[in-house]
Design a protein around this motif. Structure first.
Motif, short mmCIF file in Angstrom:
data_model
loop_
_atom_site.label_atom_id
_atom_site.label_comp_id
_atom_site.label_asym_id
_atom_site.label_seq_id
_atom_site.Cartn_x
_atom_site.Cartn_y
_atom_site.Cartn_z
N ALA A 128 -12.42 -3.68 5.07
CA ALA A 128 -13.17 -2.50 4.68
C ALA A 128 -12.34 -1.23 4.87
O ALA A 128 -12.32 -0.34 4.01
CB ALA A 128 -14.47 -2.41 5.49
N TYR A 129 -11.65 -1.15 6.00
CA TYR A 129 -10.83 0.03 6.27
C TYR A 129 -9.70 0.16 5.25
O TYR A 129 -9.45 1.24 4.70
CB TYR A 129 -10.26 -0.06 7.69
CG TYR A 129 -9.37 1.12 8.04
CD1 TYR A 129 -9.91 2.27 8.59
CD2 TYR A 129 -8.01 1.09 7.78
CE1 TYR A 129 -9.11 3.36 8.89
CE2 TYR A 129 -7.20 2.16 8.07
CZ TYR A 129 -7.75 3.30 8.63
OH TYR A 129 -6.94 4.37 8.90
N GLU A 130 -8.99 -0.94 4.99
CA GLU A 130 -7.87 -0.89 4.07
C GLU A 130 -8.31 -0.55 2.65
O GLU A 130 -7.65 0.23 1.95
CB GLU A 130 -7.14 -2.24 4.09
CG GLU A 130 -6.39 -2.50 5.38
CD GLU A 130 -5.93 -3.94 5.51
OE1 GLU A 130 -6.11 -4.70 4.54
OE2 GLU A 130 -5.40 -4.29 6.57
N ALA A 131 -9.43 -1.13 2.22
CA ALA A 131 -9.93 -0.85 0.87
C ALA A 131 -10.28 0.62 0.72
O ALA A 131 -9.98 1.25 -0.30
CB ALA A 131 -11.15 -1.72 0.57
N ALA A 132 -10.90 1.19 1.73
CA ALA A 132 -11.28 2.61 1.66
C ALA A 132 -10.05 3.51 1.77
O ALA A 132 -9.95 4.52 1.06
CB ALA A 132 -12.27 2.94 2.78
N SER A 133 -9.11 3.15 2.63
CA SER A 133 -7.95 4.03 2.84
C SER A 133 -7.05 4.10 1.63
O SER A 133 -6.31 5.06 1.46
CB SER A 133 -7.14 3.54 4.05
OG SER A 133 -6.55 2.28 3.80
N ARG A 146 0.82 -1.18 0.00
CA ARG A 146 0.00 0.00 0.00
C ARG A 146 0.85 1.22 0.00
O ARG A 146 1.94 1.21 0.52
CB ARG A 146 -0.94 0.02 1.18
CG ARG A 146 -0.25 0.16 2.52
CD ARG A 146 -1.27 0.30 3.59
NE ARG A 146 -0.71 -0.23 4.79
CZ ARG A 146 -1.21 -0.10 5.97
NH1 ARG A 146 -2.31 0.52 6.15
NH2 ARG A 146 -0.65 -0.61 7.01
N PRO A 147 0.33 2.30 -0.49
CA PRO A 147 -0.81 2.33 -1.36
C PRO A 147 -0.34 2.02 -2.77
O PRO A 147 0.79 2.34 -3.10
CB PRO A 147 -1.32 3.75 -1.26
CG PRO A 147 -0.09 4.54 -0.97
CD PRO A 147 0.87 3.64 -0.24
N PHE A 148 -1.14 1.41 -3.61
CA PHE A 148 -0.70 1.13 -4.96
C PHE A 148 -0.78 2.40 -5.79
O PHE A 148 -1.70 3.17 -5.68
CB PHE A 148 -1.55 0.04 -5.59
CG PHE A 148 -1.30 -1.27 -4.97
CD1 PHE A 148 -0.21 -2.01 -5.36
CD2 PHE A 148 -2.10 -1.74 -3.95
CE1 PHE A 148 0.05 -3.23 -4.77
CE2 PHE A 148 -1.84 -2.95 -3.35
CZ PHE A 148 -0.77 -3.70 -3.77
N GLY A 149 0.14 2.59 -6.65
CA GLY A 149 0.14 3.78 -7.44
C GLY A 149 1.26 3.80 -8.41
O GLY A 149 2.11 2.96 -8.39
N THR A 154 -9.35 -0.15 -7.95
CA THR A 154 -8.16 -0.59 -8.68
C THR A 154 -7.10 -1.09 -7.71
O THR A 154 -6.47 -2.14 -7.94
CB THR A 154 -7.59 0.57 -9.51
OG1 THR A 154 -8.61 1.07 -10.39
CG2 THR A 154 -6.41 0.11 -10.33
N ALA A 155 -6.89 -0.39 -6.60
CA ALA A 155 -5.89 -0.81 -5.61
C ALA A 155 -6.27 -2.14 -4.98
O ALA A 155 -5.40 -2.98 -4.71
CB ALA A 155 -5.74 0.26 -4.54
N SER A 156 -7.55 -2.35 -4.75
CA SER A 156 -7.98 -3.61 -4.14
C SER A 156 -7.77 -4.79 -5.09
O SER A 156 -7.40 -5.87 -4.66
CB SER A 156 -9.45 -3.52 -3.73
OG SER A 156 -9.63 -2.58 -2.70
N VAL A 157 -8.02 -4.58 -6.37
CA VAL A 157 -7.76 -5.64 -7.35
C VAL A 157 -6.27 -5.97 -7.38
O VAL A 157 -5.87 -7.15 -7.37
CB VAL A 157 -8.25 -5.23 -8.75
CG1 VAL A 157 -7.81 -6.25 -9.80
CG2 VAL A 157 -9.77 -5.11 -8.76
N LEU A 158 -5.43 -4.95 -7.39
CA LEU A 158 -3.98 -5.17 -7.35
C LEU A 158 -3.59 -5.94 -6.09
O LEU A 158 -2.78 -6.88 -6.14
CB LEU A 158 -3.24 -3.84 -7.39
CG LEU A 158 -3.10 -3.18 -8.76
CD1 LEU A 158 -2.63 -1.73 -8.60
CD2 LEU A 158 -2.12 -3.94 -9.63
N GLY A 159 -4.14 -5.54 -4.95
CA GLY A 159 -3.83 -6.21 -3.71
C GLY A 159 -4.27 -7.66 -3.69
O GLY A 159 -3.55 -8.53 -3.21
N LEU A 199 -13.16 -10.16 -0.59
CA LEU A 199 -14.05 -9.04 -0.28
C LEU A 199 -13.44 -7.67 -0.56
O LEU A 199 -14.19 -6.70 -0.69
CB LEU A 199 -14.46 -9.11 1.20
CG LEU A 199 -15.32 -10.31 1.60
CD1 LEU A 199 -15.70 -10.22 3.08
CD2 LEU A 199 -16.59 -10.38 0.75
N GLY A 200 -12.12 -7.58 -0.65
CA GLY A 200 -11.49 -6.28 -0.85
C GLY A 200 -12.05 -5.49 -2.03
O GLY A 200 -12.47 -4.34 -1.88
#
Length: 461
Positions: A156-161, A11-14, A392-397, A99-100
């Motif tokens: 949920a927190y990580e996906a939103a953050s 994190r964070p992906f970018g 997008t970040a959740s898919v990468l994760g 779930l991410g």
């Protein structure tokens, strides 16, 4: 809170921010740090809010690492088998993978702040209840239920953050912003397990109580951020892949989650990030478990601790210098240089013998990984539409987590069928191939992305 995977490229992906010679006028105007503060605060408020996010991330990670170490110890102390502890860890990891991307949908649709605050508060409640049950001898179903509930909230927190950073930093500031997040991760990795072990020795409930307090602090920290964290409705509808939604709540949710996959597949930068995070993450996890197999039988009980301490300290140093290195070398040159250097410490494991050699090799790897992480993180954030950041970040994760999931079994198979040096040889070859791929692909991909970001910035003027 949520666990930190062994790759540290999480994190964070970018995407890497443009290097000094790649920037164009107007590029920095794309992100939320330049938007007027709706609360009428001073111009420096986004920088204050970014520092709050750094502290929230560090406190979050510290509590996660402390309780993450202790939960298996609790199950073993209650008389359950190592298989039970491992099964719970696997179930928690798979929960995040599945779930991410789905939880990221409401975060991108204007509920990021509420989702972060509510999930942190609920996790604090669940972990606090777990601490209370540890005053006695809780049944297995109680521990599993509370642990999985905490994991759901953490997901949920990580996906939103993951979508919050883009609202608090300009394009030029992304390497520094990502480096600050990485510093918090590394400090948590160093101090968290030791803190968790020490608190567990005091009393079983104490580490879980500390984690509950870290969740509560995170919820309060998010509430203290005054810059807008939610994407405006106009930008949500304009994001690619978010066109007309199918009827039905289930179809709508799946369609919205699919937008992250579509965005990733259509972006050369995000595909570059995906190749790096999945390949390097899997290789580093493979090496980590090989080190456990090699040093677990070492007569010196401090052997594994020495390797972890050396890698943690080197990772912290790499995180501290990452933003300065991006400014000095430029994102593209730094990524390419670090990619070619990675096979060196990895290859040294072919001749390493004992904790000292393994510790030096892991320190070299851990010094380089944060440099790569900061470049890739700031790059993906800058090239991803604001309304699709979390998805997008959740898919990468999730893809990266799946790539790393088979590493422990592969390490055991290689060590059993060949030798302890076989995983090091495989990873050295993988890093070499990754360096060639980066040399060929990264310069053109990152230059094109930087030009596209600059063009959008000029268009916004």
């Amino acid at each position: 809170m949520g666990s930190v995977d062994a790759s540290s490229i999480r994190r964070p992906f970018g995407r890497p921010a443009p290097s000094p010679d790649e920037r164009a006028p107007g590029a920095e105007r794309r992100h939320g740090a330049d938007r007027p503060d709706p609360h009428g605060g001073p111009p420096g408020r986004p920088h204050r809010d970014l520092r709050i996010l750094w502290w929230v991330n560090a406190v979050d990670g510290l509590g996660s690492q402390a309780s993450g170490l202790v939960l298996p110890l609790l199950l073993l102390e209650l008389g359950h088998s190592p298989g039970t502890a491992g099964s719970l860890a696997s179930a928690a990891a798979l929960t995040g993978v599945v779930l991410g991307p789905l939880v990221a949908v409401p975060a991108d649709q204007g509920r990021r702040r509420r989702l972060m605050t509510a999930s942190a508060a609920l996790a604090a409640l669940g972990t606090g209840v777990l601490a209370l049950t540890c005053l006695g001898r809780p049944a297995l179903w109680v521990v599993v239920t509370l642990a999985l509930a905490e994991r759901l909230c953490a997901v949920a927190y990580e996906a939103a953050s993951r979508g919050a950073l883009v609202h608090l930093a300009t394009t030029d500031e992304l390497p520094r912003a990502a480096a600050g997040m990485q510093v918090g991760d590394q400090v948590s990795l160093i101090l968290g397990p030791a803190l968790g072990g020490a608190l567990f020795q005091l009393a079983r409930p104490v580490p879980f109580l500390a984690d509950a307090l870290s969740y509560a602090a995170a919820a309060l920290g998010v509430r203290a951020i005054r810059s807008p964290l939610d994407t405006p409705a106009a930008e949500q509808g304009a994001a690619p892949g978010t066109g007309p939604r199918p009827r039905g709540k289930r179809s709508e949710l799946l369609g919205s989650a699919r937008a992250g996959v579509v965005t990733l597949a259509g972006s050369p930068v995000l595909r570059l990030v995906l190749v790096w995070t999945s390949t390097a993450g899997g290789a580093l996890t493979l090496l980590f478990y090989t080190a456990l197999f090699r040093l677990g039988s070492d007569a010196r009980s401090a052997a594994a601790g020495l390797v972890l301490a050396a890698s943690g300290a080197a990772g912290l140093l790499g995180s501290l210098v990452a933003a300065r290195a991006v400014r000095r070398f430029g994102a593209t040159r730094l990524l390419t240089l670090a990619a070619w250097l990675l096979p060196v410490p990895c290859g040294s494991l072919l001749w390493a013998d004992g904790a000292l050699g393994w510790g030096a090799a892991f320190a070299g790897l851990s010094l380089l990984v944060p440099l790569i992480t900061v470049v890739l993180s700031s790059a993906a954030i800058a090239c991803t539409p604001v309304a699709l950041q979390s998805r997008t970040a959740s898919v990468l994760g999730s893809v990266s987590a799946l790539a790393a999931a088979g590493a422990p079994a592969l390490a055991a198979a290689l060590v059993t069928a060949w030798s302890l040096r076989a995983p090091a040889l495989v990873c050295t070859v993988l890093f070499g191939v990754l360096a060639v791929y980066t040399q060929v692909r990264a310069p053109g991909v990152l230059r094109a992305a930087a030009a596209a970001v600059a063009g959008r910035g000029n268009a916004d003027e």
